[in-house]
Design a protein around this motif. Structure first.
Motif, PDB file in Angstrom:
ATOM      1  N   PRO A  44       0.715  -1.181   0.136  1.00  0.00           N
ATOM      2  CA  PRO A  44       0.068  -0.112  -0.103  1.00  0.00           C
ATOM      3  C   PRO A  44       0.954   1.145   0.040  1.00  0.00           C
ATOM      4  N   ALA A  45       0.341   2.168  -0.578  1.00  0.00           N
ATOM      5  CA  ALA A  45       0.905   3.848  -0.449  1.00  0.00           C
ATOM      6  C   ALA A  45       0.097   4.602   0.536  1.00  0.00           C
ATOM      7  N   ASN A  46      -0.906   4.677   0.657  1.00  0.00           N
ATOM      8  CA  ASN A  46      -1.609   5.596   1.478  1.00  0.00           C
ATOM      9  C   ASN A  46      -2.599   4.730   2.361  1.00  0.00           C
ATOM     10  N   PHE A  47      -2.406   4.970   3.735  1.00  0.00           N
ATOM     11  CA  PHE A  47      -3.137   3.996   4.546  1.00  0.00           C
ATOM     12  C   PHE A  47      -2.921   4.429   5.899  1.00  0.00           C
ATOM     13  N   ILE A  48      -3.911   3.850   6.950  1.00  0.00           N
ATOM     14  CA  ILE A  48      -3.621   4.094   8.304  1.00  0.00           C
ATOM     15  C   ILE A  48      -3.478   2.410   8.903  1.00  0.00           C
ATOM     16  N   MET A  49      -2.465   2.162   9.360  1.00  0.00           N
ATOM     17  CA  MET A  49      -2.237   0.937  10.195  1.00  0.00           C
ATOM     18  C   MET A  49      -1.944   0.928  11.420  1.00  0.00           C
ATOM     19  N   ARG A  50      -2.714   0.051  12.170  1.00  0.00           N
ATOM     20  CA  ARG A  50      -2.985   0.014  13.624  1.00  0.00           C
ATOM     21  C   ARG A  50      -2.655  -1.463  13.978  1.00  0.00           C
ATOM     22  N   CYS A  51      -1.658  -1.587  15.086  1.00  0.00           N
ATOM     23  CA  CYS A  51      -1.495  -2.940  15.620  1.00  0.00           C
ATOM     24  C   CYS A  51      -1.024  -2.469  17.249  1.00  0.00           C
ATOM     25  N   GLN A  52      -0.706  -3.680  17.804  1.00  0.00           N
ATOM     26  CA  GLN A  52      -0.305  -3.701  19.208  1.00  0.00           C
ATOM     27  C   GLN A  52       1.148  -4.390  19.255  1.00  0.00           C
ATOM     28  N   ILE A  53       2.184  -3.702  19.898  1.00  0.00           N
ATOM     29  CA  ILE A  53       3.457  -4.376  20.076  1.00  0.00           C
ATOM     30  C   ILE A  53       3.885  -4.409  21.427  1.00  0.00           C
ATOM     31  N   LYS A  54       4.711  -5.656  21.772  1.00  0.00           N
ATOM     32  CA  LYS A  54       5.145  -5.841  22.916  1.00  0.00           C
ATOM     33  C   LYS A  54       6.635  -6.446  22.674  1.00  0.00           C
ATOM     34  N   LEU A  55       7.820  -5.813  23.461  1.00  0.00           N
ATOM     35  CA  LEU A  55       8.821  -5.986  23.342  1.00  0.00           C
ATOM     36  C   LEU A  55       9.595  -6.405  24.728  1.00  0.00           C
ATOM     37  N   SER A  56      10.228  -7.485  24.627  1.00  0.00           N
ATOM     38  CA  SER A  56      11.101  -7.702  25.603  1.00  0.00           C
ATOM     39  C   SER A  56      12.479  -7.933  25.347  1.00  0.00           C
ATOM     40  N   GLY A  57      13.294  -6.878  25.735  1.00  0.00           N
ATOM     41  CA  GLY A  57      14.675  -6.808  25.339  1.00  0.00           C
ATOM     42  C   GLY A  57      15.041  -6.108  23.766  1.00  0.00           C
ATOM     43  N   GLY A  58      15.979  -5.591  23.573  1.00  0.00           N
ATOM     44  CA  GLY A  58      16.537  -5.200  22.087  1.00  0.00           C
ATOM     45  C   GLY A  58      15.801  -4.323  21.540  1.00  0.00           C
ATOM     46  N   ASN A  59      15.559  -4.463  20.237  1.00  0.00           N
ATOM     47  CA  ASN A  59      14.766  -3.351  19.191  1.00  0.00           C
ATOM     48  C   ASN A  59      13.981  -4.007  18.010  1.00  0.00           C
ATOM     49  N   SER A  60      13.136  -3.347  17.913  1.00  0.00           N
ATOM     50  CA  SER A  60      12.113  -3.992  16.648  1.00  0.00           C
ATOM     51  C   SER A  60      11.356  -2.655  16.142  1.00  0.00           C
ATOM     52  N   ILE A  74       8.250  -1.511  12.799  1.00  0.00           N
ATOM     53  CA  ILE A  74       7.288  -1.919  11.884  1.00  0.00           C
ATOM     54  C   ILE A  74       7.776  -1.272  10.250  1.00  0.00           C
ATOM     55  N   GLN A  75       8.091  -2.101   9.558  1.00  0.00           N
ATOM     56  CA  GLN A  75       8.536  -1.597   8.304  1.00  0.00           C
ATOM     57  C   GLN A  75       7.420  -1.397   7.247  1.00  0.00           C
ATOM     58  N   PHE A  76       7.411  -0.118   6.528  1.00  0.00           N
ATOM     59  CA  PHE A  76       6.305   0.022   5.660  1.00  0.00           C
ATOM     60  C   PHE A  76       6.753   0.892   4.500  1.00  0.00           C
ATOM     61  N   ARG A  77       6.015   0.974   3.422  1.00  0.00           N
ATOM     62  CA  ARG A  77       6.509   1.605   2.141  1.00  0.00           C
ATOM     63  C   ARG A  77       7.996   0.926   1.894  1.00  0.00           C
ATOM     64  N   SER A  78       8.025  -0.154   1.802  1.00  0.00           N
ATOM     65  CA  SER A  78       9.311  -0.729   1.874  1.00  0.00           C
ATOM     66  C   SER A  78       9.721  -1.746   0.697  1.00  0.00           C
ATOM     67  N   GLU A  79      10.741  -2.044   0.361  1.00  0.00           N
ATOM     68  CA  GLU A  79      11.314  -2.991  -0.698  1.00  0.00           C
ATOM     69  C   GLU A  79      11.791  -4.311   0.098  1.00  0.00           C
ATOM     70  N   LYS A  80      11.389  -5.332  -0.504  1.00  0.00           N
ATOM     71  CA  LYS A  80      12.043  -6.460  -0.242  1.00  0.00           C
ATOM     72  C   LYS A  80      13.488  -6.772  -0.418  1.00  0.00           C
ATOM     73  N   GLU A 110       0.308   6.255   9.829  1.00  0.00           N
ATOM     74  CA  GLU A 110      -0.557   7.082   8.998  1.00  0.00           C
ATOM     75  C   GLU A 110       0.361   7.635   7.713  1.00  0.00           C
ATOM     76  N   ALA A 111       0.117   7.071   6.552  1.00  0.00           N
ATOM     77  CA  ALA A 111       0.897   7.482   5.495  1.00  0.00           C
ATOM     78  C   ALA A 111      -0.107   7.914   4.158  1.00  0.00           C
ATOM     79  N   VAL A 112      -0.140   9.388   4.221  1.00  0.00           N
ATOM     80  CA  VAL A 112      -0.738   9.887   3.049  1.00  0.00           C
ATOM     81  C   VAL A 112       0.022  10.647   2.205  1.00  0.00           C
ATOM     82  N   GLY A 113       0.435  10.461   1.004  1.00  0.00           N
ATOM     83  CA  GLY A 113       1.015  11.170   0.034  1.00  0.00           C
ATOM     84  C   GLY A 113       2.548  11.449   0.786  1.00  0.00           C
TER      85      GLY A 113
END
Length: 242
Positions: free
Chosen positions: A82-98, A100-106, A178-181
């Motif tokens: 997707p180009a333009n969107f609102i994405m929502r989620c819940q994230i829980k982290l125990s240690g380190g770094n993480s 959510i990648q978006f508008r990305s290339e594989k 939220e990513a718009v334009g």
């Protein structure tokens, strides 16, 4: 030059978050939102074999002394780029770094390149918009405009430290992208974290895959649940092709 901060942005900053703590932010019955994850298995997601599993209704990645993560990798959402969107989620982290990648290339070996809504245990990067080639596109507590030639204007609406109380340790946090334009906005637990109008002609990202990060390094565990997305047009209206 256009001003970065508008009345709506200031109102957002000054308003206390209204999302109930511990309550799922994503309501898939809300108009236009669709679920990205069934909470039971990895259907609709693609990642490094054996590296991800579903635990307690959450996509889960874990690095242990017995099975360390030696190179960062990502779990791709297979539902589109997707180009333009609102994405929502819940994230829980125990240690380190993480994050959510978006508008990305594989990239090979389940790597990615693009924007990342960052989240780390030390809160040095949490709520920042990261990109591998630039580092921080915009930091927590900042609104920025990046012009086509890469020059930038910044206006700080809060210090990074003053926003830490909105981040909940050792439990699930509501993350909204939220990513718009050319504009990207990140919110955590209902609180604005950062916003950028990224018009960089060489490095701005306009569309691409969404992916969840498993970061290399010391033992850690990250979980994502209640993932949902609403597709938009660049004018922020409902996508007529949904």
């Amino acid at each position: 030059m256009p001003r970065i901060v508008c009345a709506v942005g200031l109102l957002t900053v000054l308003t206390v978050a209204t999302v109930a703590r511990g309550q799922a932010l994503v309501d898939n019955t809300e108009t236009g939102f669709v679920s990205m994850f069934n909470g039971e298995d990895l259907t609709g997601w693609s990642g490094q074999p054996g590296a991800w599993h579903v635990e307690d209704g959450a996509n889960t990645g874990e690095s242990t002394p017995e099975k360390p993560c030696v190179a960062s990798h990502y779990l791709y959402w297979t539902g589109g780029e997707p180009a333009n969107f609102i994405m929502r989620c819940q994230i829980k982290l125990s240690g380190g770094n993480s994050g959510i990648q978006f508008r990305s290339e594989k990239r090979p070996n389940f790597d990615t390149f693009g924007y990342q809504a960052d989240f780390d245990m030390a809160n040095q990067w949490t709520g920042c918009l990261f990109q591998h080639v630039r580092g921080a596109v915009v930091t927590r507590g900042t609104m920025a405009t990046v012009l086509p030639d890469g020059t930038r204007q910044e206006e700080q609406f809060a210090s990074m430290q003053s926003l830490v109380p909105f981040i909940k340790p050792n439990t699930f946090n509501d993350y909204e992208i939220e990513a718009v334009g050319s504009r990207v906005t990140l919110r955590l637990n209902g609180q604005l974290m950062c916003e950028v109008n990224d018009m960089d002609s060489e490095r701005a990202c306009r569309k691409g895959v969404i992916a969840l990060q498993m970061h290399q390094g010391d033992p850690m565990k990250v979980q994502f649940k209640n993932l949902g997305i609403k597709l938009l047009t660049e004018e922020s209206g409902p996508d007529t092709n949904e």
